[in-house]
Write an enzyme that holds these catalytic residues in place. Structure first.
Site, PDB file in Angstrom:
ATOM      1  N   ASN A 147       0.868  -1.172   0.000  1.00 32.87           N
ATOM      2  CA  ASN A 147       0.000   0.000   0.000  1.00 32.87           C
ATOM      3  C   ASN A 147       0.908   1.226   0.000  1.00 32.87           C
ATOM      4  O   ASN A 147       1.478   1.574   1.028  1.00 32.87           O
ATOM      5  CB  ASN A 147      -0.893  -0.042   1.254  1.00 32.87           C
ATOM      6  CG  ASN A 147      -1.735   1.212   1.412  1.00 32.87           C
ATOM      7  OD1 ASN A 147      -1.792   2.048   0.510  1.00 32.87           O
ATOM      8  ND2 ASN A 147      -2.394   1.331   2.548  1.00 32.87           N
ATOM      9  N   TRP A 148       1.029   1.849  -1.161  1.00 35.28           N
ATOM     10  CA  TRP A 148       1.958   2.986  -1.278  1.00 35.28           C
ATOM     11  C   TRP A 148       1.381   4.243  -0.630  1.00 35.28           C
ATOM     12  O   TRP A 148       2.096   5.232  -0.477  1.00 35.28           O
ATOM     13  CB  TRP A 148       2.275   3.265  -2.748  1.00 35.28           C
ATOM     14  CG  TRP A 148       3.057   2.191  -3.450  1.00 35.28           C
ATOM     15  CD1 TRP A 148       3.411   0.958  -2.949  1.00 35.28           C
ATOM     16  CD2 TRP A 148       3.591   2.238  -4.785  1.00 35.28           C
ATOM     17  NE1 TRP A 148       4.115   0.248  -3.889  1.00 35.28           N
ATOM     18  CE2 TRP A 148       4.241   1.001  -5.025  1.00 35.28           C
ATOM     19  CE3 TRP A 148       3.575   3.189  -5.812  1.00 35.28           C
ATOM     20  CZ2 TRP A 148       4.871   0.710  -6.240  1.00 35.28           C
ATOM     21  CZ3 TRP A 148       4.199   2.897  -7.023  1.00 35.28           C
ATOM     22  CH2 TRP A 148       4.848   1.676  -7.229  1.00 35.28           C
ATOM     23  N   LYS A 149       0.118   4.208  -0.292  1.00 34.38           N
ATOM     24  CA  LYS A 149      -0.559   5.382   0.296  1.00 34.38           C
ATOM     25  C   LYS A 149      -0.345   6.609  -0.604  1.00 34.38           C
ATOM     26  O   LYS A 149      -0.224   6.455  -1.815  1.00 34.38           O
ATOM     27  CB  LYS A 149      -0.088   5.598   1.731  1.00 34.38           C
ATOM     28  CG  LYS A 149      -0.251   4.323   2.577  1.00 34.38           C
ATOM     29  CD  LYS A 149      -0.076   4.522   4.042  1.00 34.38           C
ATOM     30  CE  LYS A 149      -0.266   3.183   4.758  1.00 34.38           C
ATOM     31  NZ  LYS A 149      -0.140   3.281   6.207  1.00 34.38           N
ATOM     32  N   HIS A 179      -9.583   1.074   5.027  1.00 35.28           N
ATOM     33  CA  HIS A 179      -8.293   1.225   5.734  1.00 35.28           C
ATOM     34  C   HIS A 179      -8.506   2.139   6.936  1.00 35.28           C
ATOM     35  O   HIS A 179      -9.306   3.075   6.886  1.00 35.28           O
ATOM     36  CB  HIS A 179      -7.253   1.809   4.779  1.00 35.28           C
ATOM     37  CG  HIS A 179      -5.873   1.777   5.348  1.00 35.28           C
ATOM     38  ND1 HIS A 179      -5.433   2.695   6.281  1.00 35.28           N
ATOM     39  CD2 HIS A 179      -4.842   0.918   5.148  1.00 35.28           C
ATOM     40  CE1 HIS A 179      -4.185   2.401   6.617  1.00 35.28           C
ATOM     41  NE2 HIS A 179      -3.798   1.325   5.944  1.00 35.28           N
ATOM     42  N   GLU A 191      -6.863   4.497   8.037  1.00 33.94           N
ATOM     43  CA  GLU A 191      -6.642   5.922   7.762  1.00 33.94           C
ATOM     44  C   GLU A 191      -7.884   6.557   7.148  1.00 33.94           C
ATOM     45  O   GLU A 191      -8.084   7.767   7.264  1.00 33.94           O
ATOM     46  CB  GLU A 191      -5.408   6.089   6.860  1.00 33.94           C
ATOM     47  CG  GLU A 191      -4.127   5.856   7.651  1.00 33.94           C
ATOM     48  CD  GLU A 191      -2.941   5.408   6.825  1.00 33.94           C
ATOM     49  OE1 GLU A 191      -2.989   5.487   5.588  1.00 33.94           O
ATOM     50  OE2 GLU A 191      -1.947   4.945   7.434  1.00 33.94           O
ATOM     51  N   GLU A 224      -5.358  -5.142  10.726  1.00 34.17           N
ATOM     52  CA  GLU A 224      -4.327  -4.136  10.945  1.00 34.17           C
ATOM     53  C   GLU A 224      -4.618  -3.394  12.245  1.00 34.17           C
ATOM     54  O   GLU A 224      -5.440  -2.464  12.250  1.00 34.17           O
ATOM     55  CB  GLU A 224      -4.301  -3.133   9.790  1.00 34.17           C
ATOM     56  CG  GLU A 224      -4.013  -3.746   8.444  1.00 34.17           C
ATOM     57  CD  GLU A 224      -3.471  -2.718   7.466  1.00 34.17           C
ATOM     58  OE1 GLU A 224      -2.327  -2.873   7.030  1.00 34.17           O
ATOM     59  OE2 GLU A 224      -4.183  -1.755   7.151  1.00 34.17           O
ATOM     60  N   GLY A 241       2.400   2.074  10.791  1.00 30.85           N
ATOM     61  CA  GLY A 241       3.367   3.164  10.653  1.00 30.85           C
ATOM     62  C   GLY A 241       4.106   3.517  11.934  1.00 30.85           C
ATOM     63  O   GLY A 241       4.761   4.556  12.006  1.00 30.85           O
ATOM     64  N   SER A 285       3.320  -2.252  10.241  1.00 30.31           N
ATOM     65  CA  SER A 285       4.782  -2.244  10.434  1.00 30.31           C
ATOM     66  C   SER A 285       5.439  -3.564  10.048  1.00 30.31           C
ATOM     67  O   SER A 285       6.437  -3.961  10.660  1.00 30.31           O
ATOM     68  CB  SER A 285       5.137  -1.865  11.875  1.00 30.31           C
ATOM     69  OG  SER A 285       4.700  -0.551  12.162  1.00 30.31           O
ATOM     70  N   GLY A 294       2.791  -1.272   4.286  1.00 34.25           N
ATOM     71  CA  GLY A 294       2.754   0.146   3.955  1.00 34.25           C
ATOM     72  C   GLY A 294       4.147   0.665   3.660  1.00 34.25           C
ATOM     73  O   GLY A 294       4.676   0.499   2.558  1.00 34.25           O
ATOM     74  N   GLY A 295       4.774   1.269   4.664  1.00 31.83           N
ATOM     75  CA  GLY A 295       6.062   1.937   4.487  1.00 31.83           C
ATOM     76  C   GLY A 295       7.111   1.103   3.765  1.00 31.83           C
ATOM     77  O   GLY A 295       7.786   1.605   2.857  1.00 31.83           O
TER      78      GLY A 295
HETATM   79  P1  PGA Z   1       2.754   0.180   7.626  1.00 28.85           P
HETATM   80  O1  PGA Z   1       1.303   0.397   6.998  1.00 28.85           O
HETATM   81  O2  PGA Z   1       3.308  -1.082   7.067  1.00 28.85           O
HETATM   82  O3  PGA Z   1       3.532   1.396   7.205  1.00 28.85           O
HETATM   83  O4  PGA Z   1       2.580   0.107   9.096  1.00 28.85           O
HETATM   84  C1  PGA Z   1       0.447  -0.691   6.827  1.00 28.85           C
HETATM   85  C2  PGA Z   1      -0.864  -0.215   6.253  1.00 28.85           C
HETATM   86  O5  PGA Z   1      -1.306   0.884   6.589  1.00 28.85           O
HETATM   87  O6  PGA Z   1      -1.493  -0.937   5.460  1.00 28.85           O
END
Ligand code: PGA
Length: 256
Positions: free
Chosen positions: A11-13, A100, A102, A170, A176, A208, A229-230
Site C-alpha cells: 500500500n503505497w498510500k 483502511h 486511515e 491491521e 506506521g 509495520s 505500507g512503508g
Molecule cells: P505500515 O502500513 O506497514 O507502514 O505500518 C500498513 C498499512 O497501513 O497498510
C-alpha cells in the site's frame, strides 16, 4: 491450517510522483524477472490513483497485480473527486483496499460506507481487501475482538463472495509505528476473524511489517499474507518480505 497462496500487498498510500512510482515499479518488475519461478506468493501493489496507469503499464505481464487504495460505491455520477471500481478495472486493477484505518479514522468512514464500497467493488469484479483493526485504547480495554467483530459484520455484505474477499487485520496502533502485534495476538485475532468470515477468504496481517519481522509473521499458519505500507516503498524491502514466504514454505517442507 491455511491452504492456498499467500498474498503480499503493498500500500503505497499518498506517496510518489510519476517518476518515483515508475522507478519503483520498474525495480519490482526487474526483480520478478530475476526471480524466475516467482516468490511462491501473489504480489500486489496499490499505488496512488495518479500512478495506476503508468505503474500498470510497467507491471503488465510480470504477474504482479495492480490495486486501488479506495473506491466509491457507485459506478459513476456526480461524486466530485471520487473514483469508481469500474474506473479501477479500466486501468487494469484486480484488487482494491477498502476501509483502511486511515480512511475510517481520518475521513469518518463507517462500516456501512465500507460495505457499500465492497458491493461496488464486487459489482466490478474487484477483489476487496477489507481492513479491520482496533485502537490501542480498545485493546487495552479488552475490546479488540468485539471491535473487529463489529467491523466485520458491518463491513462485509451478506452473501460474501470468498474468492473476492480478503480481510486485512491491521491493529491501528501498529500502522506506521514500528510496533507489531505479537505472534500470539495475531494468531488469536486471525482465528477469531476466520470464524466470522466465509471459508476460503484470506486474512492478511498489516502494521509495520518489514524484512526483519516478515518471516515470523508470514510463517504463522493463520496468516495468509501481509499488507505492507512503508516498507513497500522500497523494492528491496518488498522483495525481502515476499521472499520470506518461500523460505517459510521450504522450512515447512523440510519439517514434514
Ligand atoms: P505500515 O502500513 O506497514 O507502514 O505500518 C500498513 C498499512 O497501513 O497498510
Amino acid at each position: 491450517m491455511t491452504l492456498g497462496t499467500k498474498l503480499v500487498a503493498g500500500n503505497w498510500k499518498m506517496n510518489g510522483l510519476r517518476a518515483d512510482g515508475s522507478a519503483l515499479a520498474r525495480e519490482l518488475a526487474e526483480q520478478m524477472v530475476a526471480q524466475g519461478a516467482g516468490f511462491g506468493c501473489e504480489l500486489l501493489v496499490c499505488p496512488p490513483a495518479t500512478l495506476l496507469s503508468d505503474v500498470g503499464r510497467i507491471l503488465a505481464g510480470t504477474g504482479i497485480f495492480l490495486g486501488g487504495q479506495d473506491c466509491h460505491a457507485a459506478s459513476k455520477g456526480p461524486y466530485t473527486g471520487e473514483i469508481s471500481a469500474e474506473m479501477l478495472v479500466d486501468l487494469g486493477c484486480t484488487h482494491v483496499i477498502l476501509g483502511h484505518s486511515e480512511r475510517r479514522h481520518g475521513y469518518g468512514e463507517t462500516d456501512q460506507v465500507v460495505q457499500d464500497k465492497v458491493m461496488g467493488a464486487w459489482r466490478a469484479g474487484l477483489m476487496s481487501i477489507v481492513c479491520v483493526g482496533e485502537t490501542q485504547q480498545q485493546r487495552q480495554a479488552g475490546e479488540a475482538v468485539e471491535v473487529v467483530s463489529t467491523q466485520l459484520v458491518g463491513s462485509i455484505p451478506n452473501g460474501a463472495i470468498p474468492s473476492l474477499l480478503v480481510v486485512a487485520y491491521e491493529p491501528v496502533w501498529a500502522i506506521g509505528t514500528g510496533l507489531t502485534a505479537t505472534s500470539e495476538d495475531i494468531t488469536a485475532m486471525h482465528t477469531e476473524i476466520r470464524a466470522r468470515i466465509p471459508p476460503g477468504a484470506r486474512i492478511l496481517y498489516g502494521g509495520s511489517v518489514n524484512p526483519k519481522n516478515a518471516a515470523a509473521i508470514l510463517g504463522l499458519a493463520e496468516v495468509d499474507g501481509a499488507l505492507v505500507g512503508g516498507a513497500s516503498l522500497s523494492a528491496e524491502d518488498f522483495r525481502a518480505i515476499a521472499g520470506c514466504v518461500r523460505v517459510n514454505a521450504a522450512t515447512l517442507a523440510d519439517e514434514s
